[in-house]
Enzyme design. Structure first.
Site, PDB file in Angstrom:
ATOM      1  N   GLY A  23       8.422  50.506  49.369  1.00 40.58           N
ATOM      2  CA  GLY A  23       8.041  49.276  48.697  1.00 40.58           C
ATOM      3  C   GLY A  23       8.371  48.060  49.543  1.00 40.58           C
ATOM      4  N   ARG A  27      11.938  47.706  55.024  1.00 41.96           N
ATOM      5  CA  ARG A  27      12.295  49.117  55.190  1.00 41.96           C
ATOM      6  C   ARG A  27      11.268  49.802  56.075  1.00 41.96           C
ATOM      7  NH1 ARG A  27      12.559  52.014  49.829  1.00 41.96           N
ATOM      8  NH2 ARG A  27      14.347  50.662  49.468  1.00 41.96           N
TER       9      ARG A  27
END
Length: 236
Positions: A23, A27
Site C-alpha cells: 500500500g 515500502r
C-alpha cells in the site's frame, strides 16, 4: 484506453509480468532498493512509485497501490488490463482478528470477505466469493515453510473502514477470519474478471484486542519476511 494512464507514467513493456504491491509507495521503494538490481523507476504520478528490476535473474516490478479498495481497484485494473501484468501479489499490513496472531506474523490470504459494494459493478445474480490463485497460495506456503517464518493461511476481511468497531471484528472472529485489511477483495475481483492471478500476503501490524501496535517506520522498513516470501513467486 491508451497508456500512459492518468495514474501511471509507464509505457508498454516497462512493467514486468509479476508485480509486488504494498500500500505504501515508500515500502515499494524500500523493497526495490533492498532486493532488486538494475532498477528503473517507471512511475511517480501522485507519489505512487513504481519500479522494475531483477531478482535472482527474474524480472519483477514493485509499485504502491494506496489505501482502500477504490485505490487498489484503480491501480490493479490498469496493471492487468493495460500493461499485460499476469500476477499481482499484495504485500501489506493487517490487524489481527485471530488472537493467536501477533506482531510480525504472516497471513496468506486464501479468501477475502468484505463489507464493500465493489462487486456490484459486475451485475452478478448473487454474491461473489473473492479468492486467491491456488498456485500462488501453494508456492507462498512452501516458501514460508522453507524460510521458517510463522504464518497462517485462511480468510481475511477487507474493510471499507479503517476504524472498525471492535465488536464488529469479534463477529468476523467467530467465522474464523484471521485479520483485517482494506484491499484484498478488490484485488481478487479484478484478477478474476481479467482471468489473471492474485495473492495477498500480510504482516500483522497491530492487534485490536490486545493493544499491540507498530510504528509507521516499522511498517515501512521491518516487514521483510512477507517480501521475501513474495519474491519467490516471481514468474518469468
Amino acid at each position: 484506453m491508451s497508456i500512459p494512464t492518468p495514474h501511471n507514467n509507464a509505457k508498454k513493456g516497462d512493467i514486468a509480468k509479476t508485480v509486488l504491491m504494498p500500500g505504501d509507495p515508500l515500502r515499494a521503494k524500500f523493497l526495490a532498493d533492498t532486493y532488486l538490481t538494475d532498477v528503473v523507476q517507471y512511475n511517480a504520478v501522485r507519489g505512487m512509485y513504481g519500479f522494475t528490476g531483477t531478482y535472482n535473474g527474474k524480472r519483477v516490478s514493485v509499485q504502491g497501490h494506496g489505501m482502500g479498495i477504490p485505490s487498489i481497484g484503480i491501480y490493479t485494473y490498469e496493471l492487468y488490463n493495460f500493461y499485460d501484468v499476469e500476477s499481482i501479489i499484495r504485500i501489506g499490513s493487517a490487524g489481527a482478528i485471530d488472537e493467536s496472531l501477533h506482531i510480525g506474523d504472516i497471513i496468506i490470504g486464501m479468501g477475502a470477505c468484505t463489507n464493500s459494494n465493489y462487486e456490484s459493478q459486475y451485475n452478478l445474480p448473487g454474491r461473489f466469493a473473492p479468492i486467491a490463485d491456488f498456485g500462488l497460495v501453494k508456492k507462498a506456503v512452501e516458501a514460508a515453510e522453507e524460510l521458517g517464518y510463522k504464518y497462517k493461511v485462511g480468510n481475511i476481511y477487507s474493510s471499507d473502514t479503517f476504524y472498525d468497531d471492535a465488536q464488529a471484528l469479534k463477529e468476523w472472529q467467530k467465522m474464523g477470519v484471521l485479520g483485517v485489511e482494506m484491499e484484498a477483495a478488490a484485488l481478487y475481483m479484478n484478477a478474476a474478471r481479467a482471468h489473471k492471478k492474485a495473492l495477498t500476503i500480510c504482516t500483522i501490524s497491530d492487534c485490536p484486542f490486545t493493544g499491540e501496535l507498530t510504528t509507521a517506520e516499522e511498517r515501512q522498513f521491518k516487514f521483510t519476511q512477507m517480501m521475501e516470501v513474495a519474491l519467490t513467486l516471481i514468474e518469468e
